[in-house]
Design a protein around this motif. Structure first.
Motif, mmCIF file in Angstrom:
data_model
loop_
_atom_site.group_PDB
_atom_site.id
_atom_site.type_symbol
_atom_site.label_atom_id
_atom_site.label_comp_id
_atom_site.label_asym_id
_atom_site.label_seq_id
_atom_site.Cartn_x
_atom_site.Cartn_y
_atom_site.Cartn_z
ATOM 1 N N LYS A 46 0.834 -1.207 0.000
ATOM 2 C CA LYS A 46 0.000 0.000 0.000
ATOM 3 C C LYS A 46 0.868 1.255 0.000
ATOM 4 N N LEU B 6 1.333 4.099 -3.070
ATOM 5 C CA LEU B 6 1.053 5.525 -2.947
ATOM 6 C C LEU B 6 2.301 6.355 -3.199
ATOM 7 N N ASN C 39 -2.354 2.014 7.160
ATOM 8 C CA ASN C 39 -3.377 2.980 6.763
ATOM 9 C C ASN C 39 -3.143 4.353 7.384
ATOM 10 N N LEU D 109 -0.647 5.795 5.032
ATOM 11 C CA LEU D 109 -1.325 6.272 3.824
ATOM 12 C C LEU D 109 -1.927 7.654 4.043
ATOM 13 N N CYS D 110 -2.609 7.841 5.159
ATOM 14 C CA CYS D 110 -3.267 9.129 5.418
ATOM 15 C C CYS D 110 -2.252 10.251 5.558
ATOM 16 N N ALA E 286 -0.823 10.991 2.081
ATOM 17 C CA ALA E 286 -1.812 11.512 1.138
ATOM 18 C C ALA E 286 -2.378 12.862 1.549
ATOM 19 N N TYR F 227 -5.400 12.157 -3.225
ATOM 20 C CA TYR F 227 -5.643 10.786 -2.771
ATOM 21 C C TYR F 227 -6.364 10.717 -1.433
ATOM 22 N N LEU F 228 -6.475 11.840 -0.727
ATOM 23 C CA LEU F 228 -7.226 11.896 0.527
ATOM 24 C C LEU F 228 -8.160 13.092 0.450
ATOM 25 N N VAL G 176 -7.017 6.741 -1.230
ATOM 26 C CA VAL G 176 -6.420 5.826 -0.251
ATOM 27 C C VAL G 176 -7.304 4.615 0.040
#
Length: 200
Positions: free
Chosen positions: A15, A19, A68, A71-72, A75, A80-81, A157
């Motif tokens: 993941k 990204l 995750n 990712l946040c 992003a 993407y967020l 995401v």
């Protein structure tokens, strides 16, 4: 410059890789083979006492675990967020779904079939994992029946998180043929600019 401590064959690490590739963000990658027990070393546990990949490390030494959450953070401020609070909450909803209702079954079934010998006791749990994994896939199929991506506004995401283990679900014994909407979504994800394959 950030450093990612991850295992290429891990969906959770993938993941983050995916990204970063979408963002074309420079980074260092430190391969940590969790299947060989490297996440239990003293050096790795000093980074993440939970003993799991991935871990993102900044130049100042601060670290962030949980795929995750990474990712946040990566992003934030990008397409993407979502910036809109409601759409952002919807993205988070699917991130929580992925970790609670999808990954524990789809990813764990893959782990057992890929890494453990056939006579390992954990193989006895595969039927239940397959059943619960199909329940998660059915939820995704219904949601994607009339949508291109998981959250209104486009690819983000939530899609990255769910793509990571769904696209290799077959390695865990999941037949995706009965899920045509998921199949179309997988193709759309692969067509995104900057998409990169899992390298493990």
């Amino acid at each position: 410059m950030i450093t990612v401590h991850g295992h290429r064959a891990s969906g959770n690490s993938y993941k983050v890789q995916l990204l970063l590739d979408h963002l074309a963000r420079p980074h260092r990658w430190h391969e940590v083979d969790s299947s060989a027990g490297q996440t239990r070393s003293a050096a790795f546990l000093a980074l993440n006492p939970n003993g799991k990949v991935p871990v993102l490390e900044r130049e100042d030494g601060s670290v962030l675990a949980e795929s995750n959450a990474i990712l946040c953070w990566l992003a934030d401020g990008t397409a993407y967020l979502p910036a809109d609070p409601w759409r952002r909450a919807q993205a988070l909803q699917w991130l929580f779904f992925e970790q609670y209702s999808h990954e524990p079954y789809v990813a764990v079934a893959r782990f057992i079939r890929r890494y453990l010998p056939e006579d390992h006791p954990r193989h006895a749990g595969l039927p239940q994992l397959i059943e619960r994994g199909h329940q998660a896939l059915a939820v995704m199929e219904r949601h994607l029946a009339d949508r291109d991506f998981f959250v209104e506004g486009g690819y983000g995401v939530a899609d990255i998180a769910l793509f990571a283990y769904t696209h290799v679900a077959g390695e865990g014994g999941f037949e995706l043929g009965p899920y045509p909407a998921i199949g179309r979504w997988l193709a759309r994800v692969r067509a995104q600019p900057g998409h990169s394959p899992m390298r493990g």
